[in-house]
Scaffold this motif. Structure first.
Motif, PDB file in Angstrom:
ATOM      1  N   PHE A 234       0.861  -1.192   0.000  1.00  0.00           N
ATOM      2  CA  PHE A 234       0.000   0.000   0.000  1.00  0.00           C
ATOM      3  C   PHE A 234       0.891   1.234   0.000  1.00  0.00           C
ATOM      4  O   PHE A 234       1.900   1.291   0.708  1.00  0.00           O
ATOM      5  CB  PHE A 234      -0.906   0.010   1.235  1.00  0.00           C
ATOM      6  N   HIS A 235       0.528   2.225  -0.788  1.00  0.00           N
ATOM      7  CA  HIS A 235       1.378   3.410  -0.837  1.00  0.00           C
ATOM      8  C   HIS A 235       0.626   4.643  -1.331  1.00  0.00           C
ATOM      9  O   HIS A 235      -0.425   4.538  -1.961  1.00  0.00           O
ATOM     10  CB  HIS A 235       2.628   3.167  -1.698  1.00  0.00           C
ATOM     11  N   ARG A 236       1.180   5.768  -0.970  1.00  0.00           N
ATOM     12  CA  ARG A 236       0.784   7.082  -1.484  1.00  0.00           C
ATOM     13  C   ARG A 236       2.042   7.705  -2.063  1.00  0.00           C
ATOM     14  O   ARG A 236       3.104   7.655  -1.450  1.00  0.00           O
ATOM     15  CB  ARG A 236       0.200   7.955  -0.378  1.00  0.00           C
ATOM     16  N   ASN A 237       1.918   8.287  -3.240  1.00  0.00           N
ATOM     17  CA  ASN A 237       3.101   8.613  -4.027  1.00  0.00           C
ATOM     18  C   ASN A 237       2.967  10.009  -4.614  1.00  0.00           C
ATOM     19  O   ASN A 237       1.880  10.412  -5.047  1.00  0.00           O
ATOM     20  CB  ASN A 237       3.254   7.570  -5.154  1.00  0.00           C
ATOM     21  N   VAL A 238       4.080  10.751  -4.669  1.00  0.00           N
ATOM     22  CA  VAL A 238       4.060  12.065  -5.301  1.00  0.00           C
ATOM     23  C   VAL A 238       3.847  11.959  -6.812  1.00  0.00           C
ATOM     24  O   VAL A 238       3.321  12.879  -7.440  1.00  0.00           O
ATOM     25  CB  VAL A 238       5.365  12.838  -4.989  1.00  0.00           C
ATOM     26  N   MET A 239       4.228  10.827  -7.398  1.00  0.00           N
ATOM     27  CA  MET A 239       3.990  10.610  -8.821  1.00  0.00           C
ATOM     28  C   MET A 239       2.563  10.111  -9.038  1.00  0.00           C
ATOM     29  O   MET A 239       2.016   9.356  -8.231  1.00  0.00           O
ATOM     30  CB  MET A 239       4.987   9.594  -9.379  1.00  0.00           C
ATOM     31  N   SER A 240       1.956  10.519 -10.132  1.00  0.00           N
ATOM     32  CA  SER A 240       0.619  10.062 -10.511  1.00  0.00           C
ATOM     33  C   SER A 240       0.753   8.919 -11.499  1.00  0.00           C
ATOM     34  O   SER A 240       1.596   8.957 -12.402  1.00  0.00           O
ATOM     35  CB  SER A 240      -0.187  11.217 -11.117  1.00  0.00           C
ATOM     36  N   GLU A 241      -0.078   7.895 -11.336  1.00  0.00           N
ATOM     37  CA  GLU A 241       0.112   6.638 -12.054  1.00  0.00           C
ATOM     38  C   GLU A 241      -1.114   6.281 -12.892  1.00  0.00           C
ATOM     39  O   GLU A 241      -2.215   6.142 -12.357  1.00  0.00           O
ATOM     40  CB  GLU A 241       0.383   5.504 -11.065  1.00  0.00           C
ATOM     41  N   PHE A 242      -0.899   6.132 -14.189  1.00  0.00           N
ATOM     42  CA  PHE A 242      -1.920   5.569 -15.076  1.00  0.00           C
ATOM     43  C   PHE A 242      -1.425   4.195 -15.486  1.00  0.00           C
ATOM     44  O   PHE A 242      -0.327   4.056 -16.021  1.00  0.00           O
ATOM     45  CB  PHE A 242      -2.146   6.439 -16.309  1.00  0.00           C
ATOM     46  N   MET A 243      -2.218   3.171 -15.224  1.00  0.00           N
ATOM     47  CA  MET A 243      -1.770   1.788 -15.411  1.00  0.00           C
ATOM     48  C   MET A 243      -2.611   1.074 -16.454  1.00  0.00           C
ATOM     49  O   MET A 243      -3.814   1.326 -16.579  1.00  0.00           O
ATOM     50  CB  MET A 243      -1.849   1.041 -14.082  1.00  0.00           C
ATOM     51  N   GLY A 244      -1.971   0.191 -17.225  1.00  0.00           N
ATOM     52  CA  GLY A 244      -2.657  -0.652 -18.188  1.00  0.00           C
ATOM     53  C   GLY A 244      -2.150  -2.074 -18.095  1.00  0.00           C
ATOM     54  O   GLY A 244      -1.076  -2.334 -17.539  1.00  0.00           O
ATOM     55  N   LEU A 245      -2.927  -3.000 -18.615  1.00  0.00           N
ATOM     56  CA  LEU A 245      -2.571  -4.420 -18.591  1.00  0.00           C
ATOM     57  C   LEU A 245      -2.601  -4.967 -20.010  1.00  0.00           C
ATOM     58  O   LEU A 245      -3.639  -4.947 -20.675  1.00  0.00           O
ATOM     59  CB  LEU A 245      -3.539  -5.192 -17.694  1.00  0.00           C
TER      60      LEU A 245
END
Length: 436
Positions: A333-344
């Motif tokens: 589990f995490h909170r991150n300064v970077m924003s993440e768009f994920m695909g599979l």
């Protein structure tokens, strides 16, 4: 167009040269008084002329007609291919997830099949990026496209693409990625004449993608420069009624052409399209304990003006051995300064037991909490920690220092999973002050 073989890029920033006819490439100078075969010399610049040598990107093209031979551009009506800035709504901190973009029922090519999910930055300031999905069932036959705003990173999920560019052809099947530099003219076709194709596009408004620094990893690991491939020169010499579509400041413009713009007979330079087989990524992983940061899986990075904080990173999670001892093996589990768009692209992502399927997407913005769903957490806490090979999974992230604004069309899409946050609601308290 002559069907070419590929040549290896052999390292970012290196110069490359190719010709489709012997002697078409001038020897010893870039723009002789008369070029061989009656060709026109044209410089194709991807950076300012005075950029430092190691960052300077340009290619010399020797073509049948110069690019100025075209009609007047007219503005096209808006399409689902949007651009930054997406105004009118605040950045949404809620996690979001979508099922795959449906394949259209009527004929639809790459341009018409692009659907914008999220964006940040501004193309006119050359910062940030936009994330699109494409779903197409038709080829670009008489249409050509160039993007003046950005370079395009294409990640096919289903259906092999044939990218026909000014500098040659690239076959890009699922499991590969391709980068088209800012301003290059190209067509997207299917490698097979029937069926649809689906995938992801990162429109990078900022500095061009490059290989990340290896730091303490040393000289070897991650993506090897020798595995990147560029096209060999080949050309069209055909006349007819064609359309050139230009992407400028987020809008599409159309100009008529009386010939194919893919008429480059020879070229040399380093502002070039390329492809990469993601199976050649040399994954670096822990052999002791703890799950490593996702930055260790970076294939390409577009740097920002803040060292170590990328405008956008392209990160993959490929098949690999998982051997960490005494550890929670999936992503924590995490909170991150970077924003993440994920695909599979294929298989199953190890932090999600259901709902995230090939062709699907998710968005977790800056400092928004996310991580494994409840079932994946319980399974990972109890699984025997024997060596395990994740052999049927290829996920990726477009990770940016800037928060993503989600487009209205993506927020309201019928294929959005409005109950995505429910996957974490089964995480119960396991606190027991009497158990050390």
């Amino acid at each position: 167009m002559i069907s070419p073989e590929l040549q290896y890029l052999t390292g970012f920033g290196n110069q490359h040269a190719t010709e489709a006819l012997p002697g078409a490439l001038p020897c010893g100078q870039n723009s002789p008084q008369r070029c061989p075969y009656g060709l026109y010399a044209e410089q194709f610049s991807g950076t300012a002329f005075t950029a430092p040598r190691r960052h300077n990107r340009r290619s010399w093209l020797y073509r049948i007609r110069p690019s100025v031979v075209q009609g007047r551009f007219r503005l096209l009506p808006p399409t689902p291919w949007l651009s930054a800035p997406l105004t009118g709504d605040p950045v949404d901190p809620n996690p979001m997830r979508w099922h795959p973009l449906p394949i259209p029922e009527t004929p639809c090519d790459f341009i018409d099949g692009l659907f914008t999910f999220a964006a940040n930055g501004r193309p006119d300031a050359q910062t940030g990026c936009a994330v699109h999905l494409y779903a197409l069932n038709a080829d670009m036959q008489s249409r050509y496209l160039y993007d003046a705003d950005a370079e395009l990173l294409i990640v096919p999920q289903s259906g092999e693409l044939l990218l026909r560019t000014e500098l040659g052809q690239l076959h890009v099947p699922p499991g590969h990625c391709a980068v088209l530099p800012r301003g290059i003219k190209f067509q997207v076709r299917r490698a097979q004449a029937a069926g649809g194709a689906h995938g992801y596009v990162c429109e990078n408004f900022g500095a061009a993608f490059e290989l990340p620094e290896l730091g303490p990893i040393g000289a070897n690991g991650l993506a090897n420069p020798r595995d990147f491939e560029t096209p060999v020169a080949c050309y069209d010499d055909i006349s007819g009624n064609f359309e050139l579509v230009a992407r400028v400041d987020g809008r599409l413009w159309s100009a008529p052409l009386n010939h194919s713009p893919l008429d480059v007979v020879a070229w040399h330079g380093n502002h070039v399209p390329y492809r990469y087989d993601l199976s050649r990524f040399n994954t670096i992983n822990t052999v002791s304990f703890d799950h490593p940061d996702p930055s260790i899986f970076t294939v390409l990075t577009a740097p920002s003006d803040t060292p170590g904080t990328a405008n956008v990173d392209f990160v993959i999670f490929p098949p690999r051995w998982v051997v960490a001892e005494h550890s929670f093996r999936p992503p924590w589990f995490h909170r991150n300064v970077m924003s993440e768009f994920m695909g599979l692209v294929q298989g199953r992502y190890d932090a999600k037991t259901s709902g995230f399927i090939p062709g699907g997407s998710s968005l977790h913005n800056c400092m928004s909490a996310h991580g494994p769903d409840a079932d994946a957490f319980e399974s990972a806490c109890q699984m025997p920690l024997a060596p395990q090979h994740l052999d049927d999974s290829l996920a990726f992230m477009f990770e940016s220092r800037y928060p993503f604004r989600c487009s209205e069309q993506a927020r309201n899409a019928p294929f959005r999973q409005m109950n995505y946050s429910d996957v974490w609601q089964g995480l119960r308290s396991q606190f027991d002050p009497g158990r050390p």
